[in-house]
Design a protein around this motif. Structure first.
Motif, short mmCIF file in Angstrom:
data_model
loop_
_atom_site.label_atom_id
_atom_site.label_comp_id
_atom_site.label_asym_id
_atom_site.label_seq_id
_atom_site.Cartn_x
_atom_site.Cartn_y
_atom_site.Cartn_z
N HIS A 108 19.32 -9.15 -22.21
CA HIS A 108 18.67 -8.14 -23.05
C HIS A 108 18.62 -6.82 -22.29
N TRP A 109 19.43 -5.89 -22.76
CA TRP A 109 19.56 -4.59 -22.10
C TRP A 109 18.87 -3.50 -22.90
N GLN A 110 18.38 -2.49 -22.17
CA GLN A 110 17.89 -1.28 -22.81
C GLN A 110 18.45 -0.09 -22.07
N GLY A 111 18.75 0.96 -22.82
CA GLY A 111 19.25 2.16 -22.18
C GLY A 111 19.76 3.15 -23.20
N VAL A 112 20.60 4.04 -22.74
CA VAL A 112 21.17 5.07 -23.60
C VAL A 112 22.58 4.62 -23.98
N SER A 113 22.94 4.77 -25.23
CA SER A 113 24.24 4.27 -25.65
C SER A 113 25.36 5.22 -25.22
N ALA A 114 26.49 4.62 -24.86
CA ALA A 114 27.66 5.43 -24.48
C ALA A 114 28.06 6.33 -25.64
N ARG A 115 27.91 5.81 -26.85
CA ARG A 115 28.28 6.60 -28.04
C ARG A 115 27.47 7.89 -28.14
N HIS A 116 26.19 7.78 -27.81
CA HIS A 116 25.33 8.97 -27.83
C HIS A 116 25.86 10.01 -26.83
N LEU A 117 26.20 9.53 -25.65
CA LEU A 117 26.73 10.41 -24.61
C LEU A 117 28.05 11.06 -25.06
N VAL A 118 28.91 10.27 -25.68
CA VAL A 118 30.20 10.80 -26.16
C VAL A 118 29.96 11.87 -27.23
N THR A 119 29.02 11.60 -28.12
CA THR A 119 28.71 12.56 -29.18
C THR A 119 28.25 13.89 -28.59
N LEU A 120 27.41 13.82 -27.56
CA LEU A 120 26.93 15.05 -26.93
C LEU A 120 28.04 15.79 -26.19
N PHE B 66 17.44 12.29 -18.78
CA PHE B 66 17.88 10.95 -19.20
C PHE B 66 16.80 10.28 -20.04
N LEU B 67 15.55 10.38 -19.59
CA LEU B 67 14.44 9.73 -20.30
C LEU B 67 14.18 10.36 -21.67
N ALA B 68 14.67 11.59 -21.87
CA ALA B 68 14.47 12.26 -23.15
C ALA B 68 15.48 11.80 -24.20
N GLN B 69 16.47 10.99 -23.81
CA GLN B 69 17.49 10.54 -24.76
C GLN B 69 16.98 9.32 -25.55
N PRO B 70 17.54 9.11 -26.74
CA PRO B 70 17.14 7.93 -27.51
C PRO B 70 17.49 6.64 -26.78
N VAL B 71 16.55 5.68 -26.83
CA VAL B 71 16.76 4.40 -26.17
C VAL B 71 17.21 3.37 -27.19
N VAL B 72 18.23 2.61 -26.83
CA VAL B 72 18.67 1.51 -27.69
C VAL B 72 18.60 0.20 -26.92
N SER B 73 18.54 -0.90 -27.66
CA SER B 73 18.53 -2.24 -27.07
C SER B 73 19.77 -2.98 -27.53
N ASP B 74 20.28 -3.83 -26.67
CA ASP B 74 21.42 -4.67 -27.07
C ASP B 74 21.36 -5.97 -26.27
N THR B 75 21.73 -7.05 -26.91
CA THR B 75 21.80 -8.35 -26.25
C THR B 75 23.26 -8.73 -26.13
N SER B 76 23.69 -9.06 -24.91
CA SER B 76 25.11 -9.37 -24.74
C SER B 76 25.32 -10.36 -23.60
N ASP B 77 26.53 -10.89 -23.55
CA ASP B 77 26.92 -11.89 -22.54
C ASP B 77 27.68 -11.20 -21.41
N ILE B 78 27.48 -11.70 -20.20
CA ILE B 78 28.22 -11.21 -19.02
C ILE B 78 29.33 -12.20 -18.71
N HIS B 79 30.54 -11.68 -18.47
CA HIS B 79 31.66 -12.52 -18.03
C HIS B 79 32.26 -11.92 -16.77
N CYS B 80 32.03 -12.56 -15.64
CA CYS B 80 32.55 -12.06 -14.37
C CYS B 80 33.90 -12.71 -14.09
N VAL B 81 34.81 -11.93 -13.54
CA VAL B 81 36.16 -12.44 -13.26
C VAL B 81 36.14 -13.58 -12.25
#
Ligand SMILES: Nc1nc2c(c(=O)[nH]1)N[C@H]1C(S)=C(S)[C@@H](COP(=O)(O)O)O[C@H]1N2
Ligand SMILES: [Mo]
Length: 232
Positions: A121-133, A97-112
């Protein structure tokens, strides 16, 4: 969560917060819409919809919501399995997991449950990267997310496969805490927060949509906050 601050009460009453209300961005936006007759011509384009979805109120704290179980997930034994209708299923351990490219994104949370929290401010691996693999097969149309506490939730593949969807490990520069789903949770900013599975362990690509934990208990299958898809 604090419900009693003046700003929260203003938000609950649908009133603009802080400063001279006549100067507020919200009011100016509504005036502009009225001038242009925008609401008479159908739905506003996504870029011009209000930042706060209908029926939501702004909070600055970050409430914790779960099923009463906060599993202890050790990075020494952590794995994430990606399987189902993909050409290249895989299982990552923590080093993978740590070997994957890290991306940052800023977003809003909306709870039901009606709270929203801006500018996370989030950091992690993008879902798109995972889908591509993983290379989904043509009949893959949905994903079912499985978590360590037994929780599941479902997303259309087109919703999961979006630039702002992350497998997040950090929030505000710090490792995601256990109560908020650490070491790794999903973040899906365009849906109510129940779609953002904490303590994720498996992403299963499927053809027939399969409702998850809350979806079988009356929550909406899609959960779009701007059209108030709260309950199914
Ligand atoms: N694994 C798991 N993920 C989950 C939940 C859960 O109970 N278990 N609850 C969901 C709900 S209903 C919400 S509102 C958010 C809450 O995330 P937070 O506790 O970080 O605010 O997590 C979502 N993801
Ligand atoms: Mo929730």
């Amino acid at each position: 969560m604090a419900k009693d601050s003046p700003d929260d009460m203003m938000a609950e009453a649908g009133l603009p917060q802080g400063g001279d209300p006549t100067e507020s961005k919200l009011i100016e936006t509504k005036r502009a819409w009225a001038r242009e007759g925008r609401l008479l011509t159908g739905a506003a384009p996504a870029a011009e919809r209000p930042r706060l979805p209908p029926g939501q109120r702004l909070v600055t704290s970050w409430p914790v919501l779960d099923l009463g179980i906060q599993p202890e997930v050790d990075t020494d034994t952590w794995t994430l399995t990606v399987d189902g209708l993909v050409d290249r299923p895989f299982t990552w351990n923590w080093a993978d997991f740590l070997a994957q490219p890290v991306v940052s994104d800023t977003s809003d949370i909306h709870c039901v449950t009606s709270w929203s929290r801006y500018d996370n401010h989030w950091q992690g691996v993008s879902a798109r990267h995972l889908v591509t693999l993983a290379q989904p097969q043509p009949d893959a149309a949905h994903v079912l997310l499985h978590s360590h506490d037994g929780y599941t939730t479902n997303l259309r593949l087109a919703v999961f496969d979006d630039a702002d969807v992350l497998l997040a490990t950090r929030w505000e520069g710090q490792p995601l805490t256990r109560e908020h789903g650490g070491p790794v949770r999903l973040v899906v900013p365009k849906a109510y927060f129940w779609k953002s599975a904490k303590w994720i362990r498996r992403i299963q690509f499927i053809n027939d949509d399969t409702p998850g934990f809350w979806e079988v208990r009356g929550y909406h299958n899609e959960g779009d906050p701007w059209t108030e898809q709260r309950y199914g």
